[in-house]
Motif scaffolding. Structure first.
Motif, PDB file in Angstrom:
ATOM      1  N   TRP A  83     -42.961   2.119  -6.578  1.00 38.87           N
ATOM      2  CA  TRP A  83     -41.861   2.963  -7.039  1.00 38.87           C
ATOM      3  C   TRP A  83     -40.693   2.968  -6.058  1.00 38.87           C
ATOM      4  O   TRP A  83     -39.535   3.099  -6.474  1.00 38.87           O
ATOM      5  CB  TRP A  83     -42.359   4.391  -7.289  1.00 38.87           C
ATOM      6  CG  TRP A  83     -43.188   4.504  -8.523  1.00 38.87           C
ATOM      7  CD1 TRP A  83     -44.509   4.796  -8.613  1.00 38.87           C
ATOM      8  CD2 TRP A  83     -42.744   4.297  -9.873  1.00 38.87           C
ATOM      9  NE1 TRP A  83     -44.938   4.794  -9.907  1.00 38.87           N
ATOM     10  CE2 TRP A  83     -43.881   4.489 -10.714  1.00 38.87           C
ATOM     11  CE3 TRP A  83     -41.530   3.970 -10.445  1.00 38.87           C
ATOM     12  CZ2 TRP A  83     -43.798   4.367 -12.097  1.00 38.87           C
ATOM     13  CZ3 TRP A  83     -41.449   3.844 -11.830  1.00 38.87           C
ATOM     14  CH2 TRP A  83     -42.580   4.038 -12.632  1.00 38.87           C
TER      15      TRP A  83
ATOM     16  N   HIS B 126     -33.832  11.700 -12.528  1.00 44.23           N
ATOM     17  CA  HIS B 126     -34.638  11.847 -11.320  1.00 44.23           C
ATOM     18  C   HIS B 126     -34.473  13.268 -10.803  1.00 44.23           C
ATOM     19  O   HIS B 126     -33.458  13.933 -11.089  1.00 44.23           O
ATOM     20  CB  HIS B 126     -34.221  10.828 -10.252  1.00 44.23           C
ATOM     21  CG  HIS B 126     -32.794  10.984  -9.791  1.00 44.23           C
ATOM     22  ND1 HIS B 126     -32.410  11.866  -8.798  1.00 44.23           N
ATOM     23  CD2 HIS B 126     -31.660  10.376 -10.205  1.00 44.23           C
ATOM     24  CE1 HIS B 126     -31.106  11.789  -8.608  1.00 44.23           C
ATOM     25  NE2 HIS B 126     -30.628  10.895  -9.459  1.00 44.23           N
TER      26      HIS B 126
ATOM     27  N   TRP C 241     -38.222   8.694  -7.560  1.00 40.76           N
ATOM     28  CA  TRP C 241     -39.274   9.358  -8.329  1.00 40.76           C
ATOM     29  C   TRP C 241     -40.441   9.660  -7.389  1.00 40.76           C
ATOM     30  O   TRP C 241     -41.320   8.814  -7.209  1.00 40.76           O
ATOM     31  CB  TRP C 241     -39.758   8.458  -9.474  1.00 40.76           C
ATOM     32  CG  TRP C 241     -38.857   8.447 -10.661  1.00 40.76           C
ATOM     33  CD1 TRP C 241     -37.578   8.914 -10.751  1.00 40.76           C
ATOM     34  CD2 TRP C 241     -39.171   7.931 -11.962  1.00 40.76           C
ATOM     35  NE1 TRP C 241     -37.077   8.718 -12.008  1.00 40.76           N
ATOM     36  CE2 TRP C 241     -38.029   8.120 -12.780  1.00 40.76           C
ATOM     37  CE3 TRP C 241     -40.290   7.325 -12.512  1.00 40.76           C
ATOM     38  CZ2 TRP C 241     -37.983   7.720 -14.117  1.00 40.76           C
ATOM     39  CZ3 TRP C 241     -40.251   6.924 -13.843  1.00 40.76           C
ATOM     40  CH2 TRP C 241     -39.113   7.125 -14.643  1.00 40.76           C
TER      41      TRP C 241
ATOM     42  N   ARG D 130     -42.724   9.924 -13.437  1.00 39.60           N
ATOM     43  CA  ARG D 130     -43.515   8.943 -12.672  1.00 39.60           C
ATOM     44  C   ARG D 130     -44.991   9.104 -12.985  1.00 39.60           C
ATOM     45  O   ARG D 130     -45.700   8.106 -13.183  1.00 39.60           O
ATOM     46  CB  ARG D 130     -43.259   9.116 -11.179  1.00 39.60           C
ATOM     47  CG  ARG D 130     -44.248   8.339 -10.318  1.00 39.60           C
ATOM     48  CD  ARG D 130     -43.877   8.341  -8.867  1.00 39.60           C
ATOM     49  NE  ARG D 130     -45.003   7.911  -8.030  1.00 39.60           N
ATOM     50  CZ  ARG D 130     -44.922   7.657  -6.725  1.00 39.60           C
ATOM     51  NH1 ARG D 130     -43.766   7.780  -6.097  1.00 39.60           N
ATOM     52  NH2 ARG D 130     -45.993   7.284  -6.051  1.00 39.60           N
TER      53      ARG D 130
ATOM     54  N   SER E  12     -47.149   6.113 -14.596  1.00 41.29           N
ATOM     55  CA  SER E  12     -48.264   5.583 -13.808  1.00 41.29           C
ATOM     56  C   SER E  12     -49.591   5.781 -14.528  1.00 41.29           C
ATOM     57  O   SER E  12     -50.428   4.869 -14.592  1.00 41.29           O
ATOM     58  CB  SER E  12     -48.313   6.269 -12.440  1.00 41.29           C
ATOM     59  OG  SER E  12     -47.167   5.976 -11.672  1.00 41.29           O
TER      60      SER E  12
END
Length: 342
Positions: free
Chosen positions: A17, A63, A83, A90, A94
């Motif tokens: 990231w 963000h 992030w 995020r 993920s």
């Protein structure tokens, strides 16, 4: 999943990231400039008056507020990305990728092992075994995985954000509760799945919701996840709900999650071995084989008690073995071939 996500963050995702969405790319933000200077080892940040094209592109991506200058020492790896670990977008992204990778790994590894070493390949000669069925089962499963994962993500997000009753220290509840919670998890989820599964057989929605899974009259282990996405999700709800109702050790929950997938694969091997001592207690492969053959019996997942209570239990016996149909079908074909020769 919070344990899996934390490990992946430590070893890979923080770097990923930081590379994909670096905080320094948001150069129009003063705090980003301080972050860039700190990461470069400079004493004073340099703020560019005209951000680059990449920075302009990233500026449209949502963000959270970037850390201020006094929060940047020492720099944590997660701060290198716009992030951070606790940012919900995020976590969502993920978890979606990790869950998809995980379910593909479990499916192809355990289903292949069961198909290779347990499944009786003679069953593929059954008159109701479809042409190219294994390929169709795999294709159906692969199409279902993304939808099931998306539907499941809210449970995982809530877990990662600390809303579940998962715990880390065995001493918190003791070893006795750890053993009890294992059995209680199986009983609770078995009861929930029984009623969800039986409800899915209702004529109002069976055709579009659950019938796609019953396309496989004589299933192989690859049919274990060949569901309509909503069907697969609905039957997983008791597993996810359990940790919001009852305390469960984090590692135990992860182990049970893997076990659940392995069990789902195991009971789809069309096995009709009968006469074992736990046959009247455990809802095993023989019981689920009868469910696929006769549709309205043996809805349970692990045990037979819910089916007995709901008057939907059918005892596996050798006379119901689909292999007998295979043998009869082969004998008929042989007789027809001999007749043509004469």
């Amino acid at each position: 999943m919070d344990l899996v996500l934390s490990i992946c963050d430590d070893y890979a995702l923080d770097k990923f990231w930081a590379a994909v969405l670096p905080a320094s790319a948001f150069a129009s933000s003063p705090s980003a400039a301080f972050l860039q200077a700190s990461l470069n080892g400079s004493s004073l940040p340099v703020i560019t008056s005209q951000p680059g094209k990449w920075s302009q592109l990233l500026s449209y991506i949502p963000h959270p507020p970037l850390p201020s200058a006094h929060e940047l020492a020492p720099i944590a790896p997660s701060l290198a990305s716009a992030w951070p670990r606790d940012y919900i977008l995020r976590q969502f992204t993920s978890l979606f990728v990790l869950t998809l990778l995980g379910i593909h790994f479990l499916y192809f590894s355990f289903a292949w092992l069961s198909y290779r070493y347990i499944f009786n390949h003679e069953m593929m000669k059954h008159p109701r075994f479809l042409k190219n069925q294994v390929k169709l089962e795999i294709q159906h499963s692969l199409k279902a995985f993304p939808g099931m994962t998306l539907l499941t993500l809210p449970w995982f997000i809530a877990e990662v954000r600390g809303h579940s009753k998962l715990y880390d220290n065995v001493d918190e509840y003791g070893w006795g509760y750890l053993a009890f919670s294992t059995l209680w998890f199986l009983v609770f989820t078995d009861f929930g799945i029984y009623w969800i599964h039986r409800w899915e057989h209702h004529r109002l929605w069976y055709k579009w919701l659950h019938k796609p899974h019953h396309k496989w009259i004589v299933p192989t282990p690859f049919a274990s996840h060949a569901f309509h996405p909503l069907d697969g999700y609905l039957q997983s709800i008791p597993y996810h709900a359990f940790i919001y109702l009852f305390p469960l050790h984090r590692l135990l929950y992860l182990s049970l999650f893997v076990f659940v997938n392995m069990w789902s694969i195991l009971i789809h091997d069309s096995d009709m071995i009968t006469g074992h001592p736990l046959e009247t207690i455990i809802n095993g492969p023989a019981h689920h084989t009868l469910h696929h053959l006769y549709f309205t019996v043996n809805y349970g997942q692990y045990f037979t008690w819910a089916d007995r209570m709901g008057d939907s239990y059918r005892q596996p016996v050798s006379e119901l073995d689909p292999m007998k149909e295979v043998q009869a079908h082969l004998a008929k074909q042989e007789k027809q071939a001999l007749g043509k020769q004469q």
